[in-house]
Motif scaffolding. Structure first.
Motif, PDB file in Angstrom:
ATOM      1  N   TYR A 282       0.024  13.450 -10.846  1.00  5.63           N
ATOM      2  CA  TYR A 282      -1.425  13.449 -11.130  1.00  5.63           C
ATOM      3  C   TYR A 282      -1.880  14.701 -11.871  1.00  5.63           C
ATOM      4  O   TYR A 282      -3.070  14.981 -11.926  1.00  5.63           O
ATOM      5  CB  TYR A 282      -2.238  13.321  -9.839  1.00  5.63           C
TER       6      TYR A 282
ATOM      7  N   TYR B   7       3.442   1.704  -1.835  1.00  2.39           N
ATOM      8  CA  TYR B   7       4.126   1.874  -3.112  1.00  2.39           C
ATOM      9  C   TYR B   7       3.885   3.271  -3.690  1.00  2.39           C
ATOM     10  O   TYR B   7       4.820   3.997  -4.002  1.00  2.39           O
ATOM     11  CB  TYR B   7       3.664   0.803  -4.103  1.00  2.39           C
ATOM     12  N   THR B   8       2.603   3.625  -3.831  1.00  2.00           N
ATOM     13  CA  THR B   8       2.278   4.899  -4.468  1.00  2.00           C
ATOM     14  C   THR B   8       2.719   6.098  -3.629  1.00  2.00           C
ATOM     15  O   THR B   8       3.365   7.009  -4.168  1.00  2.00           O
ATOM     16  CB  THR B   8       0.778   4.962  -4.795  1.00  2.00           C
TER      17      THR B   8
ATOM     18  N   GLN C 128       5.508   8.811  -5.002  1.00  2.00           N
ATOM     19  CA  GLN C 128       5.266  10.259  -5.099  1.00  2.00           C
ATOM     20  C   GLN C 128       6.256  11.029  -4.226  1.00  2.00           C
ATOM     21  O   GLN C 128       6.724  12.105  -4.600  1.00  2.00           O
ATOM     22  CB  GLN C 128       3.820  10.593  -4.715  1.00  2.00           C
TER      23      GLN C 128
ATOM     24  N   ASP D 253       0.823  -1.216   0.000  1.00  2.00           N
ATOM     25  CA  ASP D 253       0.000   0.000   0.000  1.00  2.00           C
ATOM     26  C   ASP D 253       0.855   1.262   0.000  1.00  2.00           C
ATOM     27  O   ASP D 253       0.389   2.339  -0.342  1.00  2.00           O
ATOM     28  CB  ASP D 253      -0.914   0.039   1.230  1.00  2.00           C
TER      29      ASP D 253
ATOM     30  N   GLN E 129      -4.424  -0.184  -8.964  1.00  2.45           N
ATOM     31  CA  GLN E 129      -3.213   0.637  -8.876  1.00  2.45           C
ATOM     32  C   GLN E 129      -1.970  -0.226  -9.076  1.00  2.45           C
ATOM     33  O   GLN E 129      -1.821  -1.268  -8.471  1.00  2.45           O
ATOM     34  CB  GLN E 129      -3.183   1.317  -7.495  1.00  2.45           C
ATOM     35  N   HIS E 130      -1.070   0.223  -9.966  1.00  5.93           N
ATOM     36  CA  HIS E 130       0.209  -0.467 -10.141  1.00  5.93           C
ATOM     37  C   HIS E 130       0.962  -0.408  -8.810  1.00  5.93           C
ATOM     38  O   HIS E 130       0.937   0.630  -8.158  1.00  5.93           O
ATOM     39  CB  HIS E 130       1.027   0.235 -11.223  1.00  5.93           C
ATOM     40  N   PRO E 131       1.684  -1.419  -8.393  1.00  4.24           N
ATOM     41  CA  PRO E 131       1.854  -2.713  -9.041  1.00  4.24           C
ATOM     42  C   PRO E 131       0.958  -3.804  -8.466  1.00  4.24           C
ATOM     43  O   PRO E 131       1.054  -4.949  -8.899  1.00  4.24           O
ATOM     44  CB  PRO E 131       3.306  -3.030  -8.709  1.00  4.24           C
ATOM     45  N   ILE E 132       0.090  -3.484  -7.513  1.00  5.87           N
ATOM     46  CA  ILE E 132      -0.735  -4.551  -6.930  1.00  5.87           C
ATOM     47  C   ILE E 132      -1.769  -5.009  -7.946  1.00  5.87           C
ATOM     48  O   ILE E 132      -1.978  -6.194  -8.154  1.00  5.87           O
ATOM     49  CB  ILE E 132      -1.463  -4.076  -5.652  1.00  5.87           C
TER      50      ILE E 132
END
Lengths: 433, 305, 284
Positions: free
Chosen positions: B251, A404-405, A409, A402, B268-271
């Motif tokens: 974004y 990762y994003t 960023q 979770d 959502q990458h990579p999941i």
């Protein structure tokens, strides 16, 4: 008048099914070329089994490997299972997860398929689409625990057979290094010094960019992160919350990734992964922090190159991010489960893995316990980086996906200079639920 | 004469027969799957394991700060993206159409018309790649230096302040041929006599355009505006091809189409675990916005007749 | 007096003529430059594109093209795309014209409702329905054949067809239909003989409007088709997209070839289009 209209409509109504039935006869025609056992068997129960050829499909995100996999699968048919033919049907990578899921949900998935590690793969197993691989002969004996872990459920079941791992390092142009009079850096401080020297001599030190977003995190930041947080034993402490994701280690890591900004190509914000490869291969940049999978890209370049480990700060231990990447599993709804499992069992034998690794693209390393020798010089150079060093998977993969994003960023913003390293660490820590 | 026609006017059922074949295809392959998918907006979980949650997904979109930040951002970007198409693509479309319907230059006109239309025929996969190459200073700097435009060597697609504009303009570049064609068709239908009359009156080109041509092609302007509105609120490919499904950088090019794709289709990458319910809710809101925007316009043109 | 005025307006026209030529010329350059980049780079190697991306290759590489032609698959892909796209467009035009004809003549509130039902289809991304469509195709056994795309494309094209054709059909002079009707022609005959020929610009618009997204659609082939000999051209091309590397020179070659028929068709249709206009008596 009305009758004419009606006949018109009738023709139109007929046209659609007619066209569609056209399609059906066509596919039936194709099926006769590759007979389907279930439809043949009941009609001719006396046919000897050896005459029947079972055709399995294999889904994959590795569209690059079509030629190599075709070769490997043909070898399997020729040498191991003459009555089984496996057809490799890769999807282009950005669409693999989405299309595979849609097909599995509709029961039209391939018989065999590549499985992502950890959460993504696990979810498809728990939904009942991936087959249970726990009882495939050899799987539990021939792979180490750490190599099985990415495809193991919490209660110890295996949902795929480990196939290949990838590594992360710095590619460097030996010719440019010689010309600039710099050598492989042993510490992060030396690395920055090398960048500085290269820059002062008019070279672009690093080929990396931010446009595609995934590569700066997966190749660069997660490649260097073990140098700051430590190996698997330390990672677990972050996962269970003993250590905070904004501790000094993380702040240091964000500080260092932010310090590469002056050494990136001009306009790095718009440099894609493809551009980075092109820059390094056209000698437009001296180094590229990337994964082992890229080795074959530089097969035919006209300069000498090598790889070195992303160095840790002075006085710290250098670790390698060696990531379990691909595994293969079978479809629980497949008509040919037995044949599919036989193939997977072959991938758990020394013989099978030897054949497979001869066909695997360079830069993908076999995960089985047996000693497998690789031919490619650069691939061996990559593997040699592991000698005497601890290795670990990419930090977020095992349990913190979770993040990762948010981490991606944070890394991008800190490189651009929009936020401070402390803010980057805090942002990621705060987004943890 | 009029009355005799009316006398022979068939009843509704007769006309209904004409619509049956299209209705069958449309209902079976479009309306049913779409409506059924809208139903999903009331559910959460993945397809294999869905639970009914009522309006929870809609609440999330507006009030759950994590989702709503992304949604509001995507919505605003979509509006900007749409306005660029309205102002740049459609205005250029009219300009080109007016220039290309000048009489006496048929040969030149048809050549230009073809050139302007060509990008429309190309896969966005290619045009996206080509523009990424051209707009990237790493590759275009030498060329721009050579022609004295060094100042243009900027990472247009990589800066949050310029990326959305750059992507929108590339999209306008690609699609301008379609409104141009529709306007050309409409302009050619204007009677020669009107121009003759205008010419005699001494009206200049500008006056001819504002006073004669534009009012006469108004219905087509309406059609084009509606199509632009509908298409751009569902746009996806150009951003996906040029700025990834995330709407990079930061974004800043994320539009409703990419948000929907990320949430509802790909995950959502990579999941990559999608949330079809939330995705369906996003699409449903877009649908309602489009209906709210389009129906009044259509009703208005209808009552005018 | 009159002649002086005329002269004046022509003079003005000349200046405007130069300006218009300039605008068209500049825009054409903006269109042609990327096409040039596409064309020359399709003759390079995967990495040599980047040595000088905007100029002629040092070494011309024809392999990309010979590979496409040698590999029988591309011709099969090509045939598949061609078949499914053109059949879909044909069906869209036929069904759409019937609907538009009915909706434009039918009085009352039902046609309005039908009209809105049809055009509502433009307002949702059809991707959302992927999973249901996949299920439908599976149950009618069209999965893994190009024919699974035919009904989807037809349904996708209908809203725009109904929208554009109905709007045009409404403008159609009723007197012409009346005249034909008095002459004893049936309504379907009027549609085919009188209305359709004069609707050519609208039909061409709908055809071109749909041609592009159908021809360049990747999503539905991607989820419906995995069988090699049923793939469409664009789906076939994605084989060249790797996880970490893409052979753009090859992609550009294949897609240059794939763009050709659409461009040719456009040129052909736009001639038809102009012919139809000059022959028709339809005035705004």
């Amino acid at each position: 008048m009305k009758r004419r209209l009606l006949s018109w409509i009738l023709i139109l109504l007929l046209a659609v099914p007619l066209l569609t039935s056209c399609g059906q006869t066509q596919t039936q025609g194709e099926n006769t070329i590759k007979p389907d056992t279930t439809s043949v068997a009941p009609n001719q129960p006396d046919t000897p089994k050896a005459d029947e050829k079972v055709v399995l499909t294999m889904g994959s995100w590795r569209a690059d490997d079509k030629a190599q996999m075709d070769k490997l699968l043909a070898q399997y048919t020729a040498e191991v299972a003459p009555n089984v033919e496996i057809v490799f049907q890769p999807t282009n990578p950005p669409d693999y997860n989405a299309t595979l899921r849609l097909q599995l949900e509709n029961g039209t998935g391939p018989d065999l398929m590549y499985a992502r590690s950890y959460a993504t793969g696990l979810e498809l197993f728990e939904a009942g689409y991936f087959g249970d691989c726990t009882n495939i002969p050899g799987i539990l004996d021939n792979f180490s625990d750490s190599n099985l872990a990415p495809w193991r459920t919490p209660d110890g079941k295996m949902f795929a057979v480990p196939f290949a791992a990838v590594s992360h390092a710095v590619y460097y142009n030996k010719d440019i290094f010689d010309a600039a009079g710099v050598s492989i850096p042993k510490t992060w401080e030396e690395f920055i010094q090398v960048c500085e020297t290269l820059k002062s001599k008019g070279y672009t030190p690093l080929a990396n960019g931010l446009a595609d977003e995934w590569d700066i995190l997966e190749c660069f930041f997660l490649g260097m992160l073990p140098n700051y947080v430590g190996g698997a034993d330390q990672r677990v402490l972050y996962e269970n919350g003993t250590k905070a994701l904004n501790d000094q280690n993380f702040v240091d890591a964000y500080t260092d990734i932010a310090s590469i900004k002056p050494y990136l190509p001009s306009g790095f914000e718009a440099v894609t992964y493809n551009d980075s490869q092109a820059l390094f291969s056209s000698q437009g940049a001296a180094m590229f922090v990337d994964g082992s999978w890229t080795i074959s890209v530089y097969d035919d370049v006209d300069f000498n190159w090598g790889v070195f480990a992303i160095p840790a700060r002075a006085g710290k231990e250098t670790l390698i991010t060696f990531h379990p990447d691909m595994a293969i599993t079978y479809n629980n709804a497949s008509k040919y489960k037995k044949e599919a499992m036989d193939f997977l069992a072959w991938l758990c034998t020394e013989e099978g893995v030897k054949k497979a690794s001869a066909s695997l693209p360079t830069g993908f390393f076999p995960m089985i316990k047996f000693q497998i020798t690789l031919e490619d010089v650069h691939a061996n150079e990559f593997l040699a980086l592991n000698n005497g060093r601890k290795t670990d998977a990419r930090f977020v993969w095992p349990a913190l996906m979770d993040l990762y994003t948010p981490m991606d960023q944070a890394v991008i913003s800190v490189i651009k200079g929009d936020i401070s390293p402390q803010q980057a660490a805090d942002n990621v820590n705060n987004s943890r639920q | 004469m009029h009355s005799s026609y009316n006398r022979l006017e068939p009843r509704g059922f007769y006309w209904f027969l004409y619509t049956i074949p299209a209705l069958l295809v449309y209902i079976f392959f479009m309306a049913y799957p779409l409506l059924d998918s809208i139903r999903l907006s009331m559910y959460s979980g993945t397809y294999s394991n869905m639970t009914f949650v009522g309006l929870e997904n809609f609440r999330k979109i507006f009030f759950d700060s994590e989702v709503s930040t992304r949604y509001v951002n995507a919505l605003l970007n979509t509006v900007v993206f749409f306005l660029y198409h309205m102002l740049v693509q459609n205005v250029l479309g009219i300009i080109f159409a007016v220039l290309l319907t000048q009489r006496g230059k048929e040969r030149r006109n048809s050549i230009y018309q073809t050139i302007i239309f060509i990008p429309t025929t190309l896969a966005i996969l290619v045009t996206g790649y080509l523009w990424k190459l051209i707009l990237n200073p790493v590759w275009s700097k030498n060329l721009l230096d050579a022609i004295g435009l060094s100042a243009l060597a900027q990472p247009w697609l990589g800066k949050e302040s310029t990326a959305l504009t750059a992507v929108s303009l590339v999209s306008c570049w690609q699609w301008v041929g379609i409104p141009m064609m529709m306007f050309v068709a409409a302009l050619r239908n204007i009677s020669e006599d009107i121009f003759e009359a205008a010419n005699i009156e001494g009206a200049n080109r500008w006056q001819v355009f504002w006073r004669i041509q534009l009012p006469l092609i108004k219905p087509v302007v309406g059609i084009v505006a509606i199509l632009t509105f509908v298409n751009n609120f569902n746009a996806f490919d150009v951003v996906f091809a040029m700025e990834t499904a995330n709407g990079a950088p930061g974004y800043s090019t994320d539009i409703l189409g990419t948000l929907f794709y990320r949430v509802g289709i790909a995950g959502q990458h990579p999941i990559g675990i999608p949330n079809p319910g939330l995705g369906a809710a996003i699409a449903t809101i877009t649908f309602l916005m489009l209906i709210a925007g389009v129906i009044p316009v259509l009703l208005k043109t209808r009552t005018k007749e | 007096m009159d002649s002086v005025r005329r002269k004046k307006s022509r003079l003005f026209g000349k200046k405007a003529g130069i300006a218009s030529s300039l605008i068209l010329f500049v825009w054409s350059a903006i269109v042609i430059f990327p096409l040039w980049v596409m064309f020359i780079n399709s003759f390079k190697d995967r990495l040599s594109i980047y040595k000088n991306p905007f100029w002629l290759p040092e070494k011309w590489n024809f392999k990309n093209y010979t590979n496409v032609l040698k590999e029988g698959n591309y011709l099969v892909y090509f045939r598949n795309s061609f078949l499914v796209v053109f059949l879909s467009i044909f069906i869209v035009l036929v069904l759409g014209s019937l609907v538009a004809y009915a909706l434009a003549n039918w009085k009352g509130s039902i046609p309005n409702i039908l009209y809105f039902i049809f055009i509502a289809g433009m307002m949702l991304p059809i991707r959302i329905a992927s999973i249901r469509l996949l299920g439908i195709m599976k149950s009618i056994k069209l999965i893994n054949t190009i024919w699974s795309l035919l009904p989807i494309y037809t349904a996708m094209g209908l809203p725009i067809a109904v929208f554009v054709l109905t709007e045009y059909m409404r403008q159609f002079p009723k007197e012409l239909m009346e005249a034909a009707h008095v002459d004893g022609a049936g309504r379907l005959k009027i549609l085919v003989r009188v209305v359709m020929p004069m609707m050519r610009p609208a039909l061409a618009t709908v055809a071109i409007y749909n041609l592009v997204p159908f021809w360049n659609d990747l999503w539905f082939p991607l989820i419906m088709i995995s069988e090699e000999n049923q793939k469409t051209l664009l789906l076939g091309v994605t084989r060249l997209f790797g996880q970490y590397q893409t052979d753009w020179s090859m992609v550009l070659a294949v897609l240059s070839l794939s763009a050709l028929p659409v461009i040719l068709l456009y040129i052909f249709m736009s001639k038809q289009f102009i012919k139809g206009l000059t022959a028709g008596a339809l005035k705004g």
